[in-house]
Design a protein around this motif. Sequence first.
Motif, PDB file in Angstrom:
ATOM      1  N   ALA A 169       0.805  -1.313  -0.087  1.00  0.00           N
ATOM      2  CA  ALA A 169       0.155  -0.111   0.011  1.00  0.00           C
ATOM      3  C   ALA A 169       0.878   1.106  -0.051  1.00  0.00           C
ATOM      4  CB  ALA A 169      -0.868   0.006   1.239  1.00  0.00           C
ATOM      5  N   ARG A 174      -0.281   5.345  -0.867  1.00  0.00           N
ATOM      6  CA  ARG A 174      -1.246   5.537   0.235  1.00  0.00           C
ATOM      7  C   ARG A 174      -0.897   6.206   1.105  1.00  0.00           C
ATOM      8  NH1 ARG A 174      -3.101   4.308  -4.399  1.00  0.00           N
ATOM      9  NH2 ARG A 174      -4.558   2.657  -4.694  1.00  0.00           N
ATOM     10  N   GLU A 178      -5.479   6.178   4.531  1.00  0.00           N
ATOM     11  CA  GLU A 178      -5.802   5.466   3.444  1.00  0.00           C
ATOM     12  C   GLU A 178      -5.459   4.061   3.593  1.00  0.00           C
ATOM     13  OE1 GLU A 178      -5.524   8.691  -0.115  1.00  0.00           O
ATOM     14  OE2 GLU A 178      -3.927   7.637   0.090  1.00  0.00           O
ATOM     15  N   GLU A 182      -8.219   0.892   3.877  1.00  0.00           N
ATOM     16  CA  GLU A 182      -8.159  -0.182   2.896  1.00  0.00           C
ATOM     17  C   GLU A 182      -8.051  -1.465   3.690  1.00  0.00           C
ATOM     18  OE1 GLU A 182      -5.263   0.285   0.067  1.00  0.00           O
ATOM     19  OE2 GLU A 182      -6.001   1.949  -0.891  1.00  0.00           O
ATOM     20  N   SER A 227      -3.584   9.034 -10.269  1.00  0.00           N
ATOM     21  CA  SER A 227      -3.202   9.170  -8.948  1.00  0.00           C
ATOM     22  C   SER A 227      -1.989   9.839  -8.875  1.00  0.00           C
ATOM     23  CB  SER A 227      -3.120   7.611  -8.401  1.00  0.00           C
ATOM     24  OG  SER A 227      -1.925   7.122  -9.020  1.00  0.00           O
TER      25      SER A 227
END
Length: 231
Positions: A169, A174, A178, A182, A227
């Motif tokens: 991640a 992230r 976040e 997740e 992103s």
Amino acid sequence: MTIRLIIVDDDPLVRAGLTFMLGGADDIEIVGEASDGTEVPALVERTAPDVVLMDIRMPVLDGLAATEALRRRPHAPEVLVLTTFHADEQVVRALRAGAAGFVLKDTPPADIVTAVRRVAAGDPVLSPAVTRQLMIQVAGTGAVPGGRRAHAADRLAALAEREREVALAVGRGRSNAEIAAELYMSVPTVKAHVSRVLAKLGLNNRVQIALLVHDADPAIGDPGPGSGHVG
């Protein structure tokens, strides 16, 4: 705590401006200046700084080579890279070598002071958004050599399952919040996992985790369409 700082830049006007700006902070002491990377080892030995503010582009020995040599030293000071570009190849290589982050030369003075304080406290100076931008830049540099990919995959495989999930991640840029959402865990738990990953892998900061994830499998570390937006 007083932060002992070295400024390394080949432009005397830049050094003078940074010295004036940073020297005005009550908790920062400028203990040395250098105009080239070749001067850094002896200066560090003599002054024992906490942080080195390092220009990435210098004519004889650049900041990249100086950072790589410096971070190999025992009890090395933190390195904050000074650059004019957000995510060029030299910045990425400096981060791989252990630099704690970077600031742009046109960064507002107060933000540079804050960056020095954060680095001295052990916090990387890179937002998740900038991490995503870096991963996009790294993804565009071509295939990862097979030996480096296998080595990176072996290192990730040594992590516990939950640690590896957190590392992946991080590799996608992230934030802790976040990752917590997740993976259905609290933010303090995420922070604890990140700390364990750093310790197990012998890394300095979460950007190095992200780069390792990309080396293991660029598809895993791919931040995905859109992103890279910084906002």
